[in-house]
Design an enzyme around this catalytic site. Structure first.
Site, PDB file in Angstrom:
ATOM      1  N   ASP A  86       0.862  -1.134   0.029  1.00  0.00           N
ATOM      2  CA  ASP A  86      -0.008  -0.020   0.003  1.00  0.00           C
ATOM      3  C   ASP A  86       1.009   1.271  -0.002  1.00  0.00           C
ATOM      4  O   ASP A  86       0.551   2.169  -0.657  1.00  0.00           O
ATOM      5  CB  ASP A  86      -1.041   0.212   1.292  1.00  0.00           C
ATOM      6  CG  ASP A  86      -2.251  -1.059   1.027  1.00  0.00           C
ATOM      7  OD1 ASP A  86      -2.065  -1.400  -0.332  1.00  0.00           O
ATOM      8  OD2 ASP A  86      -2.619  -1.442   2.082  1.00  0.00           O
ATOM      9  N   CYS A  87       1.837   1.103   0.728  1.00  0.00           N
ATOM     10  CA  CYS A  87       2.975   2.297   0.825  1.00  0.00           C
ATOM     11  C   CYS A  87       3.675   2.399  -0.338  1.00  0.00           C
ATOM     12  O   CYS A  87       4.319   3.447  -0.644  1.00  0.00           O
ATOM     13  CB  CYS A  87       3.662   2.257   1.943  1.00  0.00           C
ATOM     14  SG  CYS A  87       4.301   0.984   2.537  1.00  0.00           S
TER      15      CYS A  87
END
Ligand code: SF4
Ligand code: SF4
Lengths: 128, 500
Positions: free
Chosen positions: B130-131
């Site tokens: 996600d990051c």
């Protein structure tokens, strides 16, 4: 000029050399000879004007003759004067100078190629 | 008694009155003036070395891409770098080989190309998160595009190193260069009289934080190197410097035939002469440094020493082994080592380089232990087949063919009456003879020079011998040359497949 003579297994080296010296009257200065059960190899200096006669005499007896005209060349940008090549050359082409530069006596090179693999910096090639 | 402080020396560097000499020049000064006189006369002695330092590499930070990636694998010009740290940091090691060009190009070449300002292809992969959503990245960078390029070498500047030779009948390709058969040559490394650590063997002035010449720029010792073994005079240093400031004259990629790549690196260390004890240790000569010539034909961690020699003897160009003159050659460049000691001397004289006291001394009592191995290395004797059939040299081809059919091997060792190995024939040799209508005695067609193994050898050694000689089986013989078994490449690959 320097030549390399290769003899196949089934011909005898010594009598042939004696024969061609007698036949051509040429001075054949042998600088290296390596003869074992599978083949014979001789490095020799011959006078340039007698080369053809010597070559013909040898090839007619089944030997092959190569002219050694591609002596070693060094890429000065790659060479770091480490001297790794010094101890592997069979004819002492490389030597240290006073200031630890590695000098070359290219005249002596018999183009065996062993220093090419030794040089860690890929600085050595056989000339074209 | 002469006592000087680092502060006093640095003041002299500042006002231009400092007296600096190289470790080579110091030898005569100490001989002439004695240690006390030399300590009064000289403020700094410079050392230098330029040779293959495999344990070298560079930490790179690439900056973040858009969208960002957490690199899990990264390649620079097809040479893998280690990125098991934060997203865009990676360590490129000197001996890592290119996946496409093999030994011709490796991490050392990437490092040299970076310093030369050449473009480097970068390829990275990731699982995505996600990051850090990005999964694949391809770009081209030069050293100027990097946030940092910090050379960080776990082990450099060996105090001294063994010399190498080869007692076997075949040529060896090693990290000590090409070793010719039958003690055909001796190779050695390290700078001898100019060796940084040999000029300060008790590490009085060289320690954590010492400012040094590294690859043409200023760098630092950050502590003892891995395998630091001061008790046997095999001290090493861990070293750091800024690759962006380095000069390719002193950072050169190399390839050792049949071994792989390495980095030739220039290191020079200043030794502040604080007292006569330090002055005396910088007077060391090549004749004082003794090393062993090891036999690299023995494929073991503990290679036997053929002879003890001094660096003076090694540098003379030849030494004697078993009554034979053997040519020697260095792998490291003494000419460039000298240039480095000279350049560092100039920097100090010009007031561009100051000496410092170490923040911490290097250990003087550690040793380098061998590896703890919890699993026995399998031996040839453990996996060889003992049900090997043999045949006499005066048998005929048909008998040999029958034996081969009976046994499960393509190889048939030929033994004399008292069971001594005299040759070997293979199913192929027999087919060849038959095809040529040659129905001679075995003696006529067998191979006489048999490559063998012994039962107490590690199988990795036998495997390497199979590879090198391009054969698929080795008769196993005892000390008296009696055939006691046979080991085939099949046996070995089965075992290795289990191990990997
Ligand atoms: S090719 Fe052979 S003879 Fe020529 S320099 Fe190299 S090692 Fe010496
Ligand atoms: S081995 Fe290569 S780099 Fe070293 S001195 Fe010889 S030519 Fe130069």
């Amino acid at each position: 000029m320097k030549i390399r003579i290769n003899f196949p297994t089934d011909i005898l080296v010594n009598p042939i050399i004696a024969e061609i010296i007698l036949e051509t009257g040429a001075l054949l200065n042998i600088s290296q000879a390596q003869i074992d059960s599978i083949h014979g190899k001789i490095i020799a200096d011959v006078p340039e004007d007698q080369f053809n006669a010597i070559k013909n005499a040898l090839t007619s007896r089944g030997a092959t003759v190569n002219v050694l005209d591609r002596p070693i060349i060094r890429d000065e940008d790659e060479c770091v004067d480490c001297g790794a090549c010094v101890s592997v050359c069979p004819v002492k082409v490389f030597s240290f100078g006073e200031d630890w530069s590695v000098n070359m006596d290219v005249e002596k090179c018999i183009q065996c190629g062993i220093c090419l693999a030794m040089c860690p910096h890929g600085a050595l090639v056989l000339g074209r | 008694m002469v006592e000087k402080t680092i502060h006093e020396i640095n003041n002299r560097i500042k006002d231009g009155s400092v007296r600096v000499v190289t470790a080579e020049e110091m030898v005569d000064i100490v001989t002439e003036l004695g240690a006390e006189g030399a300590a009064k006369e000289v403020d700094v002695v410079t050392t230098g070395t330029f040779g293959a330092m495999c344990s070298s590499g560079v930490w790179l930070n690439f900056g973040h891409s858009e969208p960002p990636i957490k690199m899990q694998k990264v390649w620079l010009n097809d040479v893998e770098a280690y990125t098991g740290v934060a997203a865009v940091d990676a360590f490129i090691g000197a001996t890592q080989l290119s996946e496409s060009s093999g030994m011709e190009y490796g991490g050392a070449h990437v490092i040299e190309d970076l310093i030369r300002g050449k473009s480097i292809d970068l390829h990275a992969t990731s699982n995505g998160s996600d990051c850090y959503p990005r999964k694949v990245l391809d770009t081209t960078i030069t050293i100027n595009d990097l946030n940092q390029a910090i050379m960080l070498n776990p082990r450099n500047a060996y105090q001294k190193y063994n010399a190498a030779t080869n007692s076997s009948e075949s040529i060896l390709h090693t990290y000590m260069g090409t070793l010719l058969p039958n003690y055909g040559n001796v190779t050695y490394s390290a700078a001898g009289v100019l060796s940084p650590l040999y000029n300060d063997p008790t590490y009085e002035t060289i320690g954590t934080g010492t400012r040094i010449f590294l690859g043409g720029a200023q760098g630092y010792v950050i502590g003892e190197g891995t395998q630091h073994d001061p008790i046997s005079n095999f001290g090493t240093l861990m070293i750091k410097g800024d690759l962006k400031k380095m000069n390719p004259d002193y950072v050169r990629a190399a390839t050792f035939e049949g071994y792989g790549t390495s980095l030739y690196l220039g290191i020079g260390i200043p030794i502040p002469i604080l007292n006569e004890k330090i002055a005396l240790s910088t007077a060391i000569t090549d004749a004082d440094i003794v090393t062993d010539i090891l036999d690299y034909a023995v494929p073991s961690r503990d290679r036997p020493a053929v002879k003890q020699v001094t660096y003076e003897e090694l540098k003379s160009g030849s030494i004697e082994i078993d009554g034979k003159e053997v040519p020697t050659s260095p792998l490291s460049s003494f000419k460039i080592a000298r240039k480095i000691a000279g350049e560092l001397k100039d920097w100090i004289k010009k007031g561009e380089f100051f000496v410092n006291a170490p923040a911490e001394r290097l250990p003087t009592d550690t040793v380098c232990k061998p590896m703890k191995q919890t699993r026995e290395t399998p031996l040839v004797g453990d996996i060889m087949s003992t049900d090997v059939l043999t045949i006499g040299p005066d048998s005929n081809l048909c008998a040999a063919a029958r034996k081969i059919m009976e046994s499960s091997f393509n190889h048939l060792p030929v033994v004399s009456k008292n069971n001594l190995l005299v040759g070997i024939v293979t199913a192929w040799d027999i087919s060849k003879a038959v095809a040529k209508d040659k129905f001679d005695m075995l003696e006529e067609i067998m191979t006489r020079k048999v490559i063998t193994a012994t039962p107490d050898e590690a199988i990795d050694i036998a495997a390497r011998r199979l590879d090198q000689n391009r054969v698929s089986a080795l008769p196993v013989v005892d000390k008296k040359k009696h055939v006691i078994g046979i080991i085939t490449s099949d046996d070995i690959s089965k075992l290795l497949a289990r191990r990997y």
